[in-house]
Design an enzyme around this catalytic site. Sequence first.
Site, PDB file in Angstrom:
ATOM      1  N   GLN A 164       4.816 -10.701 -10.511  1.00 52.25           N
ATOM      2  CA  GLN A 164       6.227 -10.931 -10.224  1.00 52.25           C
ATOM      3  C   GLN A 164       7.031 -11.070 -11.503  1.00 52.25           C
ATOM      4  O   GLN A 164       6.510 -11.478 -12.539  1.00 52.25           O
ATOM      5  CB  GLN A 164       6.397 -12.201  -9.407  1.00 52.25           C
TER       6      GLN A 164
ATOM      7  N   HIS B  20      -5.733  -1.296  -2.474  1.00 53.07           N
ATOM      8  CA  HIS B  20      -5.337  -2.537  -1.822  1.00 53.07           C
ATOM      9  C   HIS B  20      -6.046  -3.775  -2.388  1.00 53.07           C
ATOM     10  O   HIS B  20      -5.529  -4.885  -2.333  1.00 53.07           O
ATOM     11  CB  HIS B  20      -5.611  -2.425  -0.316  1.00 53.07           C
TER      12      HIS B  20
ATOM     13  N   ASN C 189       0.221 -14.497  -9.865  1.00 52.86           N
ATOM     14  CA  ASN C 189      -0.504 -15.511  -9.108  1.00 52.86           C
ATOM     15  C   ASN C 189      -1.647 -14.822  -8.406  1.00 52.86           C
ATOM     16  O   ASN C 189      -1.450 -13.787  -7.787  1.00 52.86           O
ATOM     17  CB  ASN C 189       0.388 -16.160  -8.053  1.00 52.86           C
TER      18      ASN C 189
ATOM     19  N   CYS D  76       0.850  -1.187   0.000  1.00 52.61           N
ATOM     20  CA  CYS D  76       0.000   0.000   0.000  1.00 52.61           C
ATOM     21  C   CYS D  76       0.890   1.244   0.000  1.00 52.61           C
ATOM     22  O   CYS D  76       2.032   1.197   0.450  1.00 52.61           O
ATOM     23  CB  CYS D  76      -0.917  -0.010   1.224  1.00 52.61           C
TER      24      CYS D  76
ATOM     25  N   HIS E 201      -0.676  -7.498  -7.457  1.00 56.40           N
ATOM     26  CA  HIS E 201       0.729  -7.449  -7.863  1.00 56.40           C
ATOM     27  C   HIS E 201       1.103  -8.653  -8.727  1.00 56.40           C
ATOM     28  O   HIS E 201       0.421  -9.662  -8.729  1.00 56.40           O
ATOM     29  CB  HIS E 201       1.643  -7.399  -6.641  1.00 56.40           C
TER      30      HIS E 201
HETATM   31 ZN    ZN Z   1      -2.159  -3.006   0.132  1.00 53.49          ZN
END
Ligand code: ZN
Length: 344
Positions: A155, A100, A140, A46, A153
Site C-alpha cells: 500500500q 494469487h 502488511n 487477480c 500487494h
Molecule cells: Zn488474487
Amino acid sequence: MKVLKQNGGKKILSNELRWNPLLGTWIIVSSKRKIRPWRSEECPFCPGTPETGYNWQTLVLNNLYPALRIDPKTSRESFDIYKVMPGYGYCKVVIEAPEHIGDLDSIPFKNLIFYLKDLKKETIKLCNDEKIRYVACFRNKGEIIGVSLTHPHSQIYALPFIPPRIKIELKNAKRFYKEKNECLFCHIIKIEKKEFDRLLYSNKSFISFLPFFAMWPYEVHIYSEKHINSIIELNEEEIEDLADIIKVIVAMYNSLFDFSLPYIMFIHNSPCRKNYPYYHFHVEFYPIHRSKDKLKYAAGIEWGAWVFTYDDIPENKAKELKEALNKALNKLENEGYKAKGTIF
Ligand code: ZN
Ligand code: ZN
Ligand code: FE
C-alpha cells in the site's frame, strides 16, 4: 462544536484529520472505511476483474475504500483546540504479481524489481502534489496483521503531513548531524559493522541487521550503504540490489519457523520536495512473533507508555535469524536464485 448538516438523517461520508492535542499528531478519520469488505469470495486483485484487466506484471490501483482522498469532506469544523482538516491525500494499492499466492521471496524476481520501480515512480509522482508532505510505502502480510486480501500487494499512503515517527527520526538525525557533522544512520551502519553480532546479510548497495535498539523481537532494518535520502534516488543497479536484499530477508523470515511469517514492512523515505540532507533511506521490518507460537503484543507498558520491552537480547535473536538465513539461502539456491550478497 458545529457539526455540518447531516443529509436527511443519513450519516455523511467524511474523510478528515483530527488533531490530538495531547500527542500533537493527526488521526485519519474516515467514515467510509467501515464498509470495507472483509475476505470477499472473489479476489479483486487477480487478473481479469473489471479493475485489473489482463497483461500486466505489477499494477498500481487506487484504493476503493480510501482513508484519504482528493475531494475530502469534513464532518464538522474546527472548534478551539479541536482542529479538523480535510483528509486530503491518496491511498493506493500496488499489486506485486498476477499470481494469487506469494510473498516477496517467492514472486518472480523481475516482479520484485517492477514493484520497487513502481514505488519509486509513485513516490515521485505523489510528491509532485504540493499538498502532499510524505509518501508512506508499506506492506502488511498475514492474517494476524489484519490483512484482508491474500493476493501479494502493498500500500501507498500519500499524506498531507509528516508522520510522527518520521518526525522523531528527522529531529534526532538533524541534531546528530549538527553536533557531529555526520549522518546518524551512516554512523549506525559503522557501529553495527564494528559490533558485528547483529549483522545479517549485505550486498553491494545495502546492509541488513537486527538493530541494537530493536523494539520487536525479530525486527530487521535495511540501510543503503550510500548516503541517500529516499527511494527516488536509487538507480537501476541499486533497485536490483534492494530487490535482492528484500527477497533474502523475507526468505529468512519464512525459514525461521515452519510457517510463512507475518510481518510489516515500512519504507522510510525523507519527506517530499524539501531537502533533508541528514536523513538516510532505509527499510524496516516488524514481525510480531516472539517465538514460534507466541506473539509479542504492544500491551500496557508498550501501548500505554510507548516503552517497549524486549524479552531476550537482540544478539540472541540475531543468531536465530542467521541460522534461518543459511537455510533460506540454500532454499533460494535450490529454486534457482543466486543471491547477490553474503551472510555475515
Ligand atoms: Zn488474487
Ligand atoms: Zn547516511
Ligand atoms: Fe526508520
